[in-house]
Scaffold this motif. Structure first.
Motif, mmCIF file in Angstrom:
data_model
loop_
_atom_site.group_PDB
_atom_site.id
_atom_site.type_symbol
_atom_site.label_atom_id
_atom_site.label_comp_id
_atom_site.label_asym_id
_atom_site.label_seq_id
_atom_site.Cartn_x
_atom_site.Cartn_y
_atom_site.Cartn_z
ATOM 1 N N THR A 90 0.859 -1.098 0.027
ATOM 2 C CA THR A 90 -0.014 0.114 -0.054
ATOM 3 C C THR A 90 1.110 1.320 0.043
ATOM 4 O OG1 THR A 90 -0.126 0.138 2.396
ATOM 5 C CG2 THR A 90 -1.684 -1.051 1.281
ATOM 6 N N ILE A 91 0.327 2.359 -0.142
ATOM 7 C CA ILE A 91 0.871 3.629 -0.161
ATOM 8 C C ILE A 91 1.911 3.663 1.066
ATOM 9 C CG2 ILE A 91 -0.908 5.047 1.142
ATOM 10 C CD1 ILE A 91 1.162 6.516 -1.718
ATOM 11 N N GLU A 92 1.550 3.267 2.290
ATOM 12 C CA GLU A 92 2.514 3.273 3.459
ATOM 13 C C GLU A 92 3.673 2.427 3.329
ATOM 14 O OE1 GLU A 92 -0.693 2.657 3.320
ATOM 15 O OE2 GLU A 92 -1.831 3.813 5.016
ATOM 16 N N GLY A 93 3.540 1.789 2.205
ATOM 17 C CA GLY A 93 4.871 0.719 2.345
ATOM 18 C C GLY A 93 5.862 1.291 1.293
ATOM 19 N N ILE A 94 5.728 2.527 0.791
ATOM 20 C CA ILE A 94 6.509 2.893 -0.112
ATOM 21 C C ILE A 94 7.663 4.090 0.276
ATOM 22 C CG2 ILE A 94 5.530 1.948 -2.156
ATOM 23 C CD1 ILE A 94 5.063 4.933 -2.938
ATOM 24 N N GLY A 95 7.093 4.740 1.378
ATOM 25 C CA GLY A 95 7.604 5.640 1.874
ATOM 26 C C GLY A 95 6.970 6.424 2.985
ATOM 27 N N SER A 96 7.509 7.210 3.876
ATOM 28 C CA SER A 96 6.888 7.752 5.027
ATOM 29 C C SER A 96 7.422 9.115 5.282
ATOM 30 C CB SER A 96 6.955 6.749 6.390
ATOM 31 O OG SER A 96 7.942 6.908 6.872
ATOM 32 N N THR A 97 6.573 9.808 6.064
ATOM 33 C CA THR A 97 7.004 11.129 6.581
ATOM 34 C C THR A 97 8.315 10.894 7.566
ATOM 35 O OG1 THR A 97 5.194 11.370 7.891
ATOM 36 C CG2 THR A 97 5.276 12.627 5.824
ATOM 37 N N LYS A 98 7.996 9.910 8.584
ATOM 38 C CA LYS A 98 9.162 9.730 9.416
ATOM 39 C C LYS A 98 10.206 9.294 8.918
ATOM 40 C CE LYS A 98 5.697 8.748 13.212
ATOM 41 N NZ LYS A 98 4.316 8.200 12.787
ATOM 42 N N ALA A 99 10.354 8.081 8.162
ATOM 43 C CA ALA A 99 11.689 7.761 7.330
ATOM 44 C C ALA A 99 12.111 8.773 6.446
ATOM 45 C CB ALA A 99 11.468 6.207 7.288
ATOM 46 N N GLU A 105 6.274 10.594 -4.284
ATOM 47 C CA GLU A 105 5.405 11.650 -3.529
ATOM 48 C C GLU A 105 6.268 12.947 -3.368
ATOM 49 O OE1 GLU A 105 4.195 8.498 0.106
ATOM 50 O OE2 GLU A 105 6.138 8.693 -0.097
ATOM 51 N N GLU A 106 7.321 13.112 -3.159
ATOM 52 C CA GLU A 106 7.941 14.504 -3.301
ATOM 53 C C GLU A 106 7.746 15.066 -4.423
ATOM 54 O OE1 GLU A 106 12.002 14.441 -4.369
ATOM 55 O OE2 GLU A 106 12.341 16.358 -3.756
ATOM 56 N N ARG A 107 7.859 14.507 -5.628
ATOM 57 C CA ARG A 107 7.635 15.279 -7.005
ATOM 58 C C ARG A 107 6.375 15.644 -7.246
ATOM 59 N NH1 ARG A 107 12.396 13.054 -10.923
ATOM 60 N NH2 ARG A 107 13.967 12.600 -8.976
ATOM 61 N N ILE A 108 5.126 14.979 -6.596
ATOM 62 C CA ILE A 108 3.964 15.356 -6.724
ATOM 63 C C ILE A 108 3.602 16.398 -5.942
ATOM 64 C CG2 ILE A 108 1.500 14.726 -6.275
ATOM 65 C CD1 ILE A 108 1.850 12.233 -7.583
ATOM 66 N N ALA A 109 4.297 16.616 -4.889
ATOM 67 C CA ALA A 109 3.936 17.751 -3.812
ATOM 68 C C ALA A 109 4.803 18.711 -4.421
ATOM 69 C CB ALA A 109 4.631 17.380 -2.262
ATOM 70 N N ARG A 110 5.908 18.820 -4.956
ATOM 71 C CA ARG A 110 6.942 19.947 -5.540
ATOM 72 C C ARG A 110 6.285 20.471 -6.856
ATOM 73 N NH1 ARG A 110 11.560 20.983 -2.849
ATOM 74 N NH2 ARG A 110 12.849 19.538 -1.847
#
Ligand code: FES
Ligand code: FES
Length: 207
Positions: A90-99, A105-110
């Motif tokens: 799931t989305i939680e398995g590919i990256g997190s704000t904690k780690a 995710e970063e590029r969609i945000a930027r």
């Protein structure tokens, strides 16, 4: 018996209803080793395969050709019984704000590709799987900024990249592209991290 691994946790279902889909199962709250697991990143949008908000990655291993296959699927559509011996990410398995958040995710945000964020996990999972977009709906941003983010992963640009071809066929995109200032700088992107690439749990290879 069904084993689903959301976010690297094993969940064993002993009495699976063959008519059930995994989406509610993935979003359920679990208590594992006294920790509360709430994987609600996978969203319930239309429930009929139309919006892509529930996109997850399915990974399976073919022991004959010794190959792992990863593909995107709608968790509201794929029957839960078809997930035997596969891993569900799931989305939680590919990256997190904690780690560390994933570059997608970063590029969609930027690139300003998210507003309310409801569609974003599905978009991220689809780009993560294919670096292509289709079958994912967004009610807020429109698609230009999301596709801009997606295109930053295209190595070959200007007509050869699949997304460039599709977008450049739209005349209004050309217009907007000429007049809008660039909203992001590619130099600021986090470097790609190989530890965030798709994995397959070895436990499932020997089952
Ligand atoms: Fe819309 Fe699954 S919830 S495609
Ligand atoms: Fe709101 Fe896409 S950001 S639906």
């Amino acid at each position: 018996m069904l084993r689903v691994i959301p976010f690297l946790y094993w969940v064993i279902e002993k009495h699976v209803d063959p008519e059930k889909m995994p989406l509610p199962q993935l979003r359920k709250t679990y208590i594992l080793f006294y920790a509360l697991i709430q994987l609600t990143g996978t969203k319930y949008g239309c429930g009929v395969g139309g919006c892509g908000a529930c996109t997850v990655m399915i990974s399976s291993y073919n022991p004959v050709i010794k190959r792992i296959r990863h593909y995107a699927a709608n968790a509201c559509l794929i029957p839960i019984c078809s997930l035997y011996r596969v891993a569900v990410t799931t989305i939680e398995g590919i990256g997190s704000t904690k780690a560390r958040i994933h570059p997608v995710e970063e590029r969609i945000a930027r690139c300003h590709g998210t507003q309310c964020g409801f569609c974003t996990p599905g978009m991220v999972m689809f780009i993560y799987n294919f670096f292509l977009l289709s079958g994912n709906l967004c009610c807020c941003t429109g698609y230009r900024s999301i596709i801009d983010a997606c295109k930053t992963f295209c190595k070959i640009k200007n007509g050869i990249c699949h997304l460039d071809q599709e977008i450049n066929e739209l005349p209004e995109f050309e217009e907007v592209n000429k007049t809008s200032p660039k909203l992001f700088s590619e130099e600021e992107f986090l470097p790609l991290d190989p530890t965030q690439e798709s994995v397959f749990p070895p436990e499932l290879m020997i089952m």
